[in-house]
Motif scaffolding. Structure first.
Motif, mmCIF file in Angstrom:
data_model
loop_
_atom_site.group_PDB
_atom_site.id
_atom_site.type_symbol
_atom_site.label_atom_id
_atom_site.label_comp_id
_atom_site.label_asym_id
_atom_site.label_seq_id
_atom_site.Cartn_x
_atom_site.Cartn_y
_atom_site.Cartn_z
ATOM 1 N N SER A 26 0.822 -1.210 0.000
ATOM 2 C CA SER A 26 0.000 0.000 0.000
ATOM 3 C C SER A 26 0.853 1.255 0.000
ATOM 4 O O SER A 26 0.367 2.343 0.344
ATOM 5 N N GLY A 27 2.127 1.129 -0.330
ATOM 6 C CA GLY A 27 2.965 2.307 -0.516
ATOM 7 C C GLY A 27 3.630 2.852 0.732
ATOM 8 O O GLY A 27 4.122 3.977 0.734
ATOM 9 N N PHE A 28 3.642 2.075 1.827
ATOM 10 C CA PHE A 28 4.314 2.536 3.050
ATOM 11 C C PHE A 28 5.772 2.076 3.052
ATOM 12 O O PHE A 28 6.098 1.005 2.543
ATOM 13 N N GLU A 29 6.628 2.895 3.661
ATOM 14 C CA GLU A 29 8.040 2.544 3.843
ATOM 15 C C GLU A 29 8.251 2.266 5.326
ATOM 16 O O GLU A 29 7.841 3.073 6.174
ATOM 17 N N GLU A 30 8.934 1.165 5.632
ATOM 18 C CA GLU A 30 9.173 0.849 7.039
ATOM 19 C C GLU A 30 10.348 1.663 7.587
ATOM 20 O O GLU A 30 11.354 1.846 6.901
ATOM 21 N N VAL A 31 10.202 2.136 8.812
ATOM 22 C CA VAL A 31 11.284 2.862 9.490
ATOM 23 C C VAL A 31 11.448 2.278 10.899
ATOM 24 O O VAL A 31 10.658 1.427 11.322
ATOM 25 N N ARG A 32 12.482 2.705 11.589
ATOM 26 C CA ARG A 32 12.658 2.293 12.988
ATOM 27 C C ARG A 32 13.205 3.484 13.760
ATOM 28 O O ARG A 32 14.126 4.145 13.298
ATOM 29 N N SER A 33 12.626 3.754 14.929
ATOM 30 C CA SER A 33 13.062 4.923 15.703
ATOM 31 C C SER A 33 13.306 4.496 17.147
ATOM 32 O O SER A 33 12.852 3.438 17.579
ATOM 33 N N PRO A 34 14.036 5.323 17.913
ATOM 34 C CA PRO A 34 14.385 4.955 19.297
ATOM 35 C C PRO A 34 13.150 4.813 20.184
ATOM 36 O O PRO A 34 12.123 5.447 19.929
ATOM 37 N N ILE A 35 13.280 4.010 21.265
ATOM 38 C CA ILE A 35 12.132 3.889 22.181
ATOM 39 C C ILE A 35 12.178 4.959 23.274
ATOM 40 O O ILE A 35 11.163 5.269 23.869
ATOM 41 N N ALA A 36 13.358 5.526 23.537
ATOM 42 C CA ALA A 36 13.443 6.593 24.542
ATOM 43 C C ALA A 36 13.751 7.905 23.830
ATOM 44 O O ALA A 36 14.653 7.978 23.005
ATOM 45 N N LEU A 37 12.960 8.917 24.137
ATOM 46 C CA LEU A 37 13.143 10.211 23.480
ATOM 47 C C LEU A 37 13.172 11.295 24.565
ATOM 48 O O LEU A 37 12.492 11.175 25.591
ATOM 49 N N ASN A 38 13.942 12.327 24.293
ATOM 50 C CA ASN A 38 14.139 13.361 25.295
ATOM 51 C C ASN A 38 12.835 14.077 25.668
ATOM 52 O O ASN A 38 11.971 14.325 24.826
ATOM 53 N N ARG A 39 12.789 14.408 26.933
ATOM 54 C CA ARG A 39 11.610 15.080 27.490
ATOM 55 C C ARG A 39 11.214 16.331 26.703
ATOM 56 O O ARG A 39 10.025 16.627 26.559
ATOM 57 N N SER A 40 12.204 17.054 26.170
ATOM 58 C CA SER A 40 11.884 18.300 25.461
ATOM 59 C C SER A 40 10.982 18.017 24.255
ATOM 60 O O SER A 40 10.105 18.813 23.915
ATOM 61 N N LEU A 41 11.195 16.858 23.619
ATOM 62 C CA LEU A 41 10.358 16.488 22.471
ATOM 63 C C LEU A 41 8.916 16.220 22.922
ATOM 64 O O LEU A 41 7.959 16.629 22.271
ATOM 65 N N TRP A 42 8.770 15.539 24.057
ATOM 66 C CA TRP A 42 7.424 15.235 24.580
ATOM 67 C C TRP A 42 6.730 16.505 25.052
ATOM 68 O O TRP A 42 5.510 16.598 25.012
ATOM 69 N N GLU A 43 7.545 17.458 25.494
ATOM 70 C CA GLU A 43 6.943 18.737 25.889
ATOM 71 C C GLU A 43 6.412 19.448 24.650
ATOM 72 O O GLU A 43 5.312 19.972 24.638
ATOM 73 N N LYS A 44 7.207 19.390 23.595
ATOM 74 C CA LYS A 44 6.794 20.050 22.360
ATOM 75 C C LYS A 44 5.547 19.397 21.770
ATOM 76 O O LYS A 44 4.637 20.074 21.293
#
Ligand SMILES: [Zn+2]
Length: 408
Positions: free
Chosen positions: A48-66
């Protein structure tokens, strides 16, 4: 009807431990089942045209604040603290800051991939998907086997597109849902559109727009749906798909969400035909939701007797006597070459004992061979739960097995 935990025990798939509440310990057979579902979904998304990616499981608090998860979803997140020893005293460790949180969903990580370079209108719609390992700090009293977990893998997909692409995004999503649900043996599902919740991001104008785009997309496809007030995600309204199982229970699994808010918060943009920066719309989608929960529901729906294509072990080959063993081994190696998940039962036990043990683990197909079958290059096929068996040549059996996978 057995509980999925009981079935998992009999089939040796997975178990739980008190020291990791809400998290699954996968056994070899269980991980085979998990992988067969993951491989199938990978294919469905790719087609269906999707590309698989992989990202970290822990991300900095500043990102979650944003992303406002810190504000709107913090009680549902596992926060990871940094630990540092006080000077010269390693036994006196104290948590000095909570810098990271384990991701409860992959949205901000996929946004980071989108923002990693300049985007053009030519890339629209950009479709990313991940088998994302998510953590949610569910209350311990609400945990219930695979049905509610603290750690799970989700088929987490995001489409970055224009408002005019939303309808085809929703239509493709519903096509994928139909294909996937029927491959797993579910024929019926229902639709619900969940509208703005009290706790939300963004202006009422954006919500009006997001809700009406979603409703229009579903109506144009001719589907019936229920409306549910207050049940949307904090960033956008949701279309939710609930499947019906054999016991008449309803399980909400698939979802697609229209989001004008996070693209604004993260100031996403692509360069359009006139060289100007234009803001994309985001669609968040999952077809299975949590794969662990999907497996729990699937086990109970089929009472452990899974469709052949997905079963952790698809074929057990059992010999009646030592003299038939080489033929049994030959069958196993031929089926392995086809990619069939097959196991050999050549031990010195009576055939009825072997069948009982194999059936307890709900292996869907048993190929029984004796000396006569060895000289005929054939086997006796017995399906799980059936009393009769059918003699066929190995070639015929291979043809039958080539047909078990769901068509795309
Ligand atoms: Zn998302």
């Amino acid at each position: 009807m057995a509980d999925h935990r009981e079935l998992a025990k009999n089939m040796d798939l997975f178990h739980f431990e008190e020291h990791s509440p809400g998290m699954v310990f996968w056994h070899p057979q269980g991980l085979r089942l998990f992988r067969s579902i993951e491989d199938f979904m990978r294919q469905v998304y790719q087609n269906s045209g999707f590309e698989e990616v992989r990202s970290p499981i822990a991300l900095n608090r500043s990102l979650w604040e944003k992303s406002k998860h810190w504000e709107k979803f913090r009680q549902g997140m596992f926060v990871v603290g940094s630990v540092e020893a006080e000077q010269d005293n390693e036994s006196d460790l104290s948590i000095i800051s909570s810098d990271y949180a384990l991701k409860p969903m992959s949205c901000p990580a996929h946004i980071a991939i989108y923002q990693s370079r300049k985007r053009s209108y030519r890339e629209n719609p950009m479709r990313l998907m991940e088998f994302g390992i998510c953590h949610r700090n569910e209350l311990s009293g609400t945990l219930s086997g695979c049905m509610r977990l603290r750690q799970f893998v989700q088929d987490d997909a995001h489409i970055f597109c224009r408002e005019s692409d939303v309808q085809s995004g929703v239509s493709n999503f519903l096509k994928m849902v139909k294909l996937v649900y029927s491959a797993f043996g579910y024929e019926e599902f229902s639709l619900q559109i969940s509208l703005r919740p009290g706790q939300r991001l963004g202006s009422d104008e954006l919500w009006d727009k997001a809700e009406s785009v979603l409703i229009k997309a579903v109506e144009s496809l001719g589907h019936n749906y229920n409306l549910a007030a207050n049940e949307g995600a904090f960033y956008g309204p949701k279309l939710e798909i609930s499947l019906q199982d054999r016991l008449g229970r309803s399980w909400q699994c698939g979802t697609i969400q229209v989001d004008f808010n996070l693209p604004q918060v993260f100031e996403l943009g692509f360069v359009n035909e006139s060289g100007e920066l234009e803001r994309p719309v985001m669609l968040h989608q999952a077809i299975l939701g949590s794969l662990e929960r999907w497996i729990g529901i699937l086990l109970e729906h089929h009472n452990g007797a899974l469709p052949v294509w997905v079963a952790p072990t698809q074929v057990a080959v059992a010999s009646i006597s030592d003299k038939a063993s080489p033929w049994a081994e030959k069958i196993v190696s031929r089926l392995k070459r086809m990619g069939i998940r097959v196991e050999l039962h050549n031990q010195d036990r009576t055939i009825s004992k072997k069948i009982r043990e194999i059936s307890k683990r709900k292996v869907p197909l048993i190929a029984i061979v004796g000396e006569q079958e060895a000289s005929n290059q054939s086997l006796n096929l017995r399906c799980l739960g059936a009393r009769e068996q059918e003699e066929m040549s190995l070639v015929q059996f291979e043809e039958k097995l080539a047909d078990i996978f769901p068509a795309f």
